[in-house]
Design a protein around this motif. Sequence first.
Motif, PDB file in Angstrom:
ATOM      1  N   ARG A 200      73.842 -36.669 -16.321  1.00  0.00           N
ATOM      2  CA  ARG A 200      73.613 -37.959 -15.839  1.00  0.00           C
ATOM      3  C   ARG A 200      72.125 -38.582 -16.461  1.00  0.00           C
ATOM      4  N   LEU A 201      72.178 -39.866 -16.162  1.00  0.00           N
ATOM      5  CA  LEU A 201      70.899 -40.509 -16.829  1.00  0.00           C
ATOM      6  C   LEU A 201      70.156 -41.396 -16.057  1.00  0.00           C
ATOM      7  N   VAL A 202      68.897 -41.788 -16.271  1.00  0.00           N
ATOM      8  CA  VAL A 202      68.064 -42.545 -15.578  1.00  0.00           C
ATOM      9  C   VAL A 202      68.011 -43.986 -16.295  1.00  0.00           C
ATOM     10  N   GLU A 203      67.876 -45.075 -15.712  1.00  0.00           N
ATOM     11  CA  GLU A 203      67.629 -46.306 -16.570  1.00  0.00           C
ATOM     12  C   GLU A 203      66.570 -47.272 -15.581  1.00  0.00           C
ATOM     13  N   ARG A 204      65.606 -47.772 -16.258  1.00  0.00           N
ATOM     14  CA  ARG A 204      64.577 -48.620 -15.614  1.00  0.00           C
ATOM     15  C   ARG A 204      64.591 -50.030 -16.528  1.00  0.00           C
ATOM     16  N   GLU A 205      64.754 -50.909 -15.723  1.00  0.00           N
ATOM     17  CA  GLU A 205      65.039 -52.240 -16.317  1.00  0.00           C
ATOM     18  C   GLU A 205      66.159 -52.431 -17.327  1.00  0.00           C
ATOM     19  N   GLY A 206      66.970 -51.764 -17.045  1.00  0.00           N
ATOM     20  CA  GLY A 206      68.254 -51.953 -17.935  1.00  0.00           C
ATOM     21  C   GLY A 206      68.199 -50.903 -19.301  1.00  0.00           C
ATOM     22  N   ARG A 207      67.274 -50.115 -19.223  1.00  0.00           N
ATOM     23  CA  ARG A 207      67.067 -49.515 -20.437  1.00  0.00           C
ATOM     24  C   ARG A 207      67.217 -47.763 -20.244  1.00  0.00           C
ATOM     25  N   ILE A 208      67.723 -47.109 -20.995  1.00  0.00           N
ATOM     26  CA  ILE A 208      67.857 -45.486 -20.703  1.00  0.00           C
ATOM     27  C   ILE A 208      66.544 -44.961 -21.060  1.00  0.00           C
ATOM     28  N   THR A 209      65.809 -44.400 -19.835  1.00  0.00           N
ATOM     29  CA  THR A 209      64.656 -43.796 -20.098  1.00  0.00           C
ATOM     30  C   THR A 209      64.783 -42.193 -19.727  1.00  0.00           C
ATOM     31  N   GLY A 210      65.739 -41.672 -19.458  1.00  0.00           N
ATOM     32  CA  GLY A 210      65.997 -40.230 -19.330  1.00  0.00           C
ATOM     33  C   GLY A 210      67.262 -39.742 -18.987  1.00  0.00           C
ATOM     34  N   TYR A 211      67.587 -38.380 -19.341  1.00  0.00           N
ATOM     35  CA  TYR A 211      68.817 -37.991 -19.122  1.00  0.00           C
ATOM     36  C   TYR A 211      68.771 -36.399 -18.869  1.00  0.00           C
ATOM     37  N   ALA A 212      69.716 -35.938 -18.135  1.00  0.00           N
ATOM     38  CA  ALA A 212      69.775 -34.472 -18.007  1.00  0.00           C
ATOM     39  C   ALA A 212      71.310 -34.211 -18.335  1.00  0.00           C
ATOM     40  N   SER A 213      71.490 -33.137 -19.160  1.00  0.00           N
ATOM     41  CA  SER A 213      72.838 -32.540 -19.538  1.00  0.00           C
ATOM     42  C   SER A 213      73.404 -31.927 -18.267  1.00  0.00           C
ATOM     43  N   ALA A 214      72.614 -31.449 -17.394  1.00  0.00           N
ATOM     44  CA  ALA A 214      72.927 -30.874 -16.175  1.00  0.00           C
ATOM     45  C   ALA A 214      71.485 -30.527 -15.503  1.00  0.00           C
ATOM     46  N   LEU A 215      71.544 -30.607 -14.035  1.00  0.00           N
ATOM     47  CA  LEU A 215      70.327 -30.472 -13.392  1.00  0.00           C
ATOM     48  C   LEU A 215      70.651 -28.796 -12.837  1.00  0.00           C
ATOM     49  N   ALA A 216      70.490 -27.834 -13.833  1.00  0.00           N
ATOM     50  CA  ALA A 216      70.758 -26.587 -13.610  1.00  0.00           C
ATOM     51  C   ALA A 216      69.934 -25.746 -14.244  1.00  0.00           C
ATOM     52  N   PHE A 217      70.115 -24.379 -14.113  1.00  0.00           N
ATOM     53  CA  PHE A 217      69.518 -23.287 -15.088  1.00  0.00           C
ATOM     54  C   PHE A 217      70.011 -23.381 -16.513  1.00  0.00           C
ATOM     55  N   SER A 218      71.202 -23.884 -16.682  1.00  0.00           N
ATOM     56  CA  SER A 218      71.587 -23.989 -18.057  1.00  0.00           C
ATOM     57  C   SER A 218      71.491 -25.363 -18.620  1.00  0.00           C
ATOM     58  N   GLY A 219      70.989 -26.464 -17.810  1.00  0.00           N
ATOM     59  CA  GLY A 219      70.924 -27.729 -18.315  1.00  0.00           C
ATOM     60  C   GLY A 219      69.547 -27.940 -18.690  1.00  0.00           C
ATOM     61  N   HIS A 220      69.423 -28.987 -19.624  1.00  0.00           N
ATOM     62  CA  HIS A 220      67.892 -29.505 -20.120  1.00  0.00           C
ATOM     63  C   HIS A 220      68.022 -31.023 -19.827  1.00  0.00           C
ATOM     64  N   ALA A 221      66.695 -31.576 -19.811  1.00  0.00           N
ATOM     65  CA  ALA A 221      66.489 -32.894 -19.388  1.00  0.00           C
ATOM     66  C   ALA A 221      65.363 -33.397 -20.236  1.00  0.00           C
ATOM     67  N   THR A 222      65.324 -34.711 -20.656  1.00  0.00           N
ATOM     68  CA  THR A 222      64.524 -35.268 -21.698  1.00  0.00           C
ATOM     69  C   THR A 222      64.332 -36.916 -21.000  1.00  0.00           C
ATOM     70  N   ALA A 223      62.907 -37.136 -20.994  1.00  0.00           N
ATOM     71  CA  ALA A 223      62.656 -38.513 -20.333  1.00  0.00           C
ATOM     72  C   ALA A 223      61.148 -39.095 -21.156  1.00  0.00           C
ATOM     73  N   GLU A 224      61.191 -40.250 -20.780  1.00  0.00           N
ATOM     74  CA  GLU A 224      59.905 -40.923 -21.325  1.00  0.00           C
ATOM     75  C   GLU A 224      58.837 -40.527 -20.533  1.00  0.00           C
ATOM     76  N   GLU A 225      58.898 -40.590 -19.072  1.00  0.00           N
ATOM     77  CA  GLU A 225      57.620 -40.427 -18.310  1.00  0.00           C
ATOM     78  C   GLU A 225      58.253 -39.383 -17.283  1.00  0.00           C
ATOM     79  N   THR A 226      57.361 -38.755 -16.405  1.00  0.00           N
ATOM     80  CA  THR A 226      57.550 -37.844 -15.488  1.00  0.00           C
ATOM     81  C   THR A 226      58.315 -38.631 -14.293  1.00  0.00           C
ATOM     82  N   LEU A 227      58.115 -39.966 -13.978  1.00  0.00           N
ATOM     83  CA  LEU A 227      58.783 -40.628 -12.879  1.00  0.00           C
ATOM     84  C   LEU A 227      60.377 -40.753 -13.074  1.00  0.00           C
TER      85      LEU A 227
END
Length: 289
Positions: A200-227
């Motif tokens: 899944r991913l997160v968008e702010r103002e129509g722009r991708i600002t973060g994603y998670a391969s999975a919200l799980a022990f085996s998944g990673h997430a990367t984002a511009e900000e902690t928000l």
Amino acid sequence: MALTPSTHLRQAAPGDAPACGRICYEAFAALGLAHHFPCDFPSAEAAAGMLEGPFSDPGFHGMVALREGRIIGSVCLDERGPVVCLGPITVDPGAQNAGTGRRLMEAALERERGRGAAGVRLVQAAFHNRTMALYASLGFEVREPLSCMQGRTRTRGLPGCEVRPARPEDLDACDALALRVHGHQRRGDLERMIHAGQARLVEREGRITGYASALAFSGHATAEETLDLKALLASADGFQGPGILVPTRNADLFRWCLAEGLRVVQPMTLMSVGWYQEPAGAWLPSISS
């Protein structure tokens, strides 16, 4: 302690998953029991299922240790990116303290040096001082203290943040984000999890600002900000496996998770050898980092 002459290593095969899964479960169960922490796997069958994919996927490499023809340990390497993720590595509780773990680690590092990998990373159980010492003696450095956290956030969404399933056409934008934050991409992991319907991913103002391969022990997430990470976490009904891995130095995120009702399951440590770039954004590692 020297290995017995009958111990040798070979490449793992798909048919090794049941034996290695049993060893993986028993090793982690024994470790958790000794230190009063829960096992990372609910059963031997679950551990075997986790290993089936890596033992058959050409993007991974597994090795098993055998003594007198019997498997006594294994290690798994995720080689789908320039930075290799190592784990799990386990040795049968009845065959420990004879150098098998060190032999598996040395063989894994030798392979990655030969391949020209930029670096190798792993996540270690912080309460297990012996593995910490082993990895440090092999050149690994501590990069980040982690808190494995489980539960469900009370907040179910954040204003201005839209979370949706990631799609194949999002891969390039997510790659660019990973390069900005980490200096390398995790395309192989993300692509696999998009096809599995977990990314899944997160968008702010129509722009991708973060994603998670999975919200799980085996998944990673990367984002511009902690928000952006907060928005991703708030979109989940729960976290698969033991939980998510939160960089404890991100005090804002850590305190928010606690205030949202998440609990700390166990402390862990991100370690690496070779190239490493301090992240320039917000992130969650996977158990294989």
